[in-house]
Design a protein around this motif. Sequence first.
Motif, PDB file in Angstrom:
ATOM      1  N   GLY A 119       0.777  -1.232   0.000  1.00  0.00           N
ATOM      2  CA  GLY A 119       0.000   0.000   0.000  1.00  0.00           C
ATOM      3  C   GLY A 119       0.803   1.275   0.000  1.00  0.00           C
ATOM      4  N   PHE A 120       2.091   1.189  -0.203  1.00  0.00           N
ATOM      5  CA  PHE A 120       2.935   2.375  -0.290  1.00  0.00           C
ATOM      6  C   PHE A 120       3.489   2.461  -1.703  1.00  0.00           C
ATOM      7  N   GLY A 121       2.601   2.655  -2.681  1.00  0.00           N
ATOM      8  CA  GLY A 121       2.975   2.542  -4.084  1.00  0.00           C
ATOM      9  C   GLY A 121       3.645   3.743  -4.701  1.00  0.00           C
ATOM     10  N   VAL A 122       4.090   4.714  -3.920  1.00  0.00           N
ATOM     11  CA  VAL A 122       4.790   5.859  -4.491  1.00  0.00           C
ATOM     12  C   VAL A 122       6.250   5.749  -4.129  1.00  0.00           C
ATOM     13  N   ASP A 123       7.126   5.806  -5.152  1.00  0.00           N
ATOM     14  CA  ASP A 123       8.559   5.662  -4.893  1.00  0.00           C
ATOM     15  C   ASP A 123       9.201   6.994  -4.534  1.00  0.00           C
ATOM     16  N   ALA A 124      10.478   6.982  -4.262  1.00  0.00           N
ATOM     17  CA  ALA A 124      11.195   8.178  -3.834  1.00  0.00           C
ATOM     18  C   ALA A 124      11.241   9.245  -4.894  1.00  0.00           C
ATOM     19  N   ALA A 125      11.053   8.901  -6.148  1.00  0.00           N
ATOM     20  CA  ALA A 125      11.052   9.895  -7.218  1.00  0.00           C
ATOM     21  C   ALA A 125       9.672  10.525  -7.364  1.00  0.00           C
ATOM     22  N   GLY A 126       8.695  10.067  -6.557  1.00  0.00           N
ATOM     23  CA  GLY A 126       7.375  10.660  -6.599  1.00  0.00           C
ATOM     24  C   GLY A 126       6.475  10.046  -7.653  1.00  0.00           C
ATOM     25  N   GLU A 127       6.891   8.973  -8.291  1.00  0.00           N
ATOM     26  CA  GLU A 127       6.095   8.325  -9.321  1.00  0.00           C
ATOM     27  C   GLU A 127       5.364   7.149  -8.724  1.00  0.00           C
ATOM     28  N   GLU A 128       4.124   6.937  -9.194  1.00  0.00           N
ATOM     29  CA  GLU A 128       3.443   5.732  -8.767  1.00  0.00           C
ATOM     30  C   GLU A 128       4.005   4.583  -9.576  1.00  0.00           C
ATOM     31  N   SER A 129       4.361   3.511  -8.892  1.00  0.00           N
ATOM     32  CA  SER A 129       4.868   2.335  -9.582  1.00  0.00           C
ATOM     33  C   SER A 129       3.739   1.696 -10.353  1.00  0.00           C
ATOM     34  N   THR A 130       4.035   1.163 -11.525  1.00  0.00           N
ATOM     35  CA  THR A 130       3.032   0.485 -12.323  1.00  0.00           C
ATOM     36  C   THR A 130       3.197  -1.006 -12.178  1.00  0.00           C
ATOM     37  N   ASP A 131       2.182  -1.756 -12.617  1.00  0.00           N
ATOM     38  CA  ASP A 131       2.305  -3.207 -12.584  1.00  0.00           C
ATOM     39  C   ASP A 131       3.485  -3.665 -13.421  1.00  0.00           C
ATOM     40  N   GLU A 132       3.754  -2.932 -14.504  1.00  0.00           N
ATOM     41  CA  GLU A 132       4.885  -3.262 -15.364  1.00  0.00           C
ATOM     42  C   GLU A 132       6.199  -3.101 -14.605  1.00  0.00           C
ATOM     43  N   ASP A 133       6.292  -2.024 -13.780  1.00  0.00           N
ATOM     44  CA  ASP A 133       7.498  -1.818 -12.970  1.00  0.00           C
ATOM     45  C   ASP A 133       7.687  -2.976 -12.006  1.00  0.00           C
ATOM     46  N   VAL A 134       6.593  -3.384 -11.373  1.00  0.00           N
ATOM     47  CA  VAL A 134       6.676  -4.463 -10.405  1.00  0.00           C
ATOM     48  C   VAL A 134       7.093  -5.754 -11.094  1.00  0.00           C
ATOM     49  N   ALA A 135       6.462  -6.035 -12.239  1.00  0.00           N
ATOM     50  CA  ALA A 135       6.814  -7.244 -12.984  1.00  0.00           C
ATOM     51  C   ALA A 135       8.255  -7.174 -13.449  1.00  0.00           C
ATOM     52  N   GLY A 136       8.685  -6.002 -13.899  1.00  0.00           N
ATOM     53  CA  GLY A 136      10.072  -5.833 -14.346  1.00  0.00           C
ATOM     54  C   GLY A 136      11.040  -6.057 -13.210  1.00  0.00           C
ATOM     55  N   GLY A 137      10.675  -5.557 -11.998  1.00  0.00           N
ATOM     56  CA  GLY A 137      11.543  -5.747 -10.843  1.00  0.00           C
ATOM     57  C   GLY A 137      11.658  -7.217 -10.485  1.00  0.00           C
ATOM     58  N   THR A 138      10.537  -7.927 -10.551  1.00  0.00           N
ATOM     59  CA  THR A 138      10.550  -9.348 -10.223  1.00  0.00           C
ATOM     60  C   THR A 138      11.349 -10.122 -11.272  1.00  0.00           C
ATOM     61  N   ALA A 139      11.131  -9.780 -12.544  1.00  0.00           N
ATOM     62  CA  ALA A 139      11.875 -10.452 -13.613  1.00  0.00           C
ATOM     63  C   ALA A 139      13.368 -10.163 -13.480  1.00  0.00           C
ATOM     64  N   ALA A 140      13.680  -8.926 -13.139  1.00  0.00           N
ATOM     65  CA  ALA A 140      15.086  -8.562 -12.979  1.00  0.00           C
ATOM     66  C   ALA A 140      15.696  -9.338 -11.822  1.00  0.00           C
ATOM     67  N   ALA A 141      14.904  -9.528 -10.761  1.00  0.00           N
ATOM     68  CA  ALA A 141      15.421 -10.273  -9.611  1.00  0.00           C
ATOM     69  C   ALA A 141      15.689 -11.722  -9.992  1.00  0.00           C
ATOM     70  N   ARG A 142      14.804 -12.294 -10.817  1.00  0.00           N
ATOM     71  CA  ARG A 142      15.014 -13.673 -11.243  1.00  0.00           C
ATOM     72  C   ARG A 142      16.297 -13.817 -12.047  1.00  0.00           C
ATOM     73  N   GLY A 143      16.629 -12.767 -12.813  1.00  0.00           N
ATOM     74  CA  GLY A 143      17.806 -12.842 -13.669  1.00  0.00           C
ATOM     75  C   GLY A 143      19.077 -12.390 -12.983  1.00  0.00           C
ATOM     76  N   ALA A 144      18.953 -11.844 -11.762  1.00  0.00           N
ATOM     77  CA  ALA A 144      20.133 -11.308 -11.074  1.00  0.00           C
ATOM     78  C   ALA A 144      20.986 -12.452 -10.549  1.00  0.00           C
ATOM     79  N   ARG A 145      22.266 -12.247 -10.522  1.00  0.00           N
ATOM     80  CA  ARG A 145      23.181 -13.240  -9.974  1.00  0.00           C
ATOM     81  C   ARG A 145      23.947 -12.603  -8.826  1.00  0.00           C
ATOM     82  N   THR A 146      24.237 -13.402  -7.836  1.00  0.00           N
ATOM     83  CA  THR A 146      25.030 -12.929  -6.714  1.00  0.00           C
ATOM     84  C   THR A 146      26.490 -12.897  -7.137  1.00  0.00           C
TER      85      THR A 146
END
Length: 161
Positions: A119-146
Motif C-alpha cells: 500500500g505504499f505505491g509511491v517511490d522516492a522519485a514521486g512516481e506511482e509504480s506500475t504493474d509493469e514496474d513491479v513485474a520488471g523488478g521481479t523479472a530482474a530479480a530472477r535474472g540477477a546473480r550474486t
Amino acid sequence: MASLNVGNLGEYLREQRRNAQLSLRQLADAAGVSNPYLSQIERGLRKPSAEVLQQVAKALRISAETLYVRAGILDAERDGEERRREGATRAVVLADPTLNERQKQVLLQIYESFRKENGFGVDAAGEESTDEDVAGGTAAARGARTADGDDAGTDPQQTAS
C-alpha cells in the motif's frame, strides 16, 4: 498548500549540482531541460513544475521529495518519518560497496514492488509504480546473480529438492 520558496530551492539545486560536480549545461542535458531554464530556476526566477523537479532529481540522483519540499509542493511534516525510513533504506543499498550497480537497482526495484504490494505505491522519485514496474523488478530479480554466480532469485528450497 505551502507557499513556494523558489530562491531556497535554487540555492539547494546549485549546491547539489556542484556536489555532483556537474556544470549547469551537463545537468540541463541530463534532466532534459534547457540550460537557460535551469539557470533561471537556480537563480530563483522560475517556479519549476513537479515534473521538472523530478527530472532534475533523477539527474542528480537525489530524492524528488526533497526538491518538492524545498519548492513548497509537499509539506515537510507530512509522512516525514516514513520518507526518512525509505530514504535510509535506499541509502544503505546504494552505499553498499559489495554490490554492483545492477544489483543495487534490482534490490531497489524489489523494494518498490513490496512497498506497492503493502500500500505504499509511491517511490522516492514521486512516481506511482506500475504493474509493469513491479513485474520488471521481479523479472530482474530472477535474472540477477550474486557475486559468487548463483541466481539471486532462485528459491534455495526448490534447488535443494
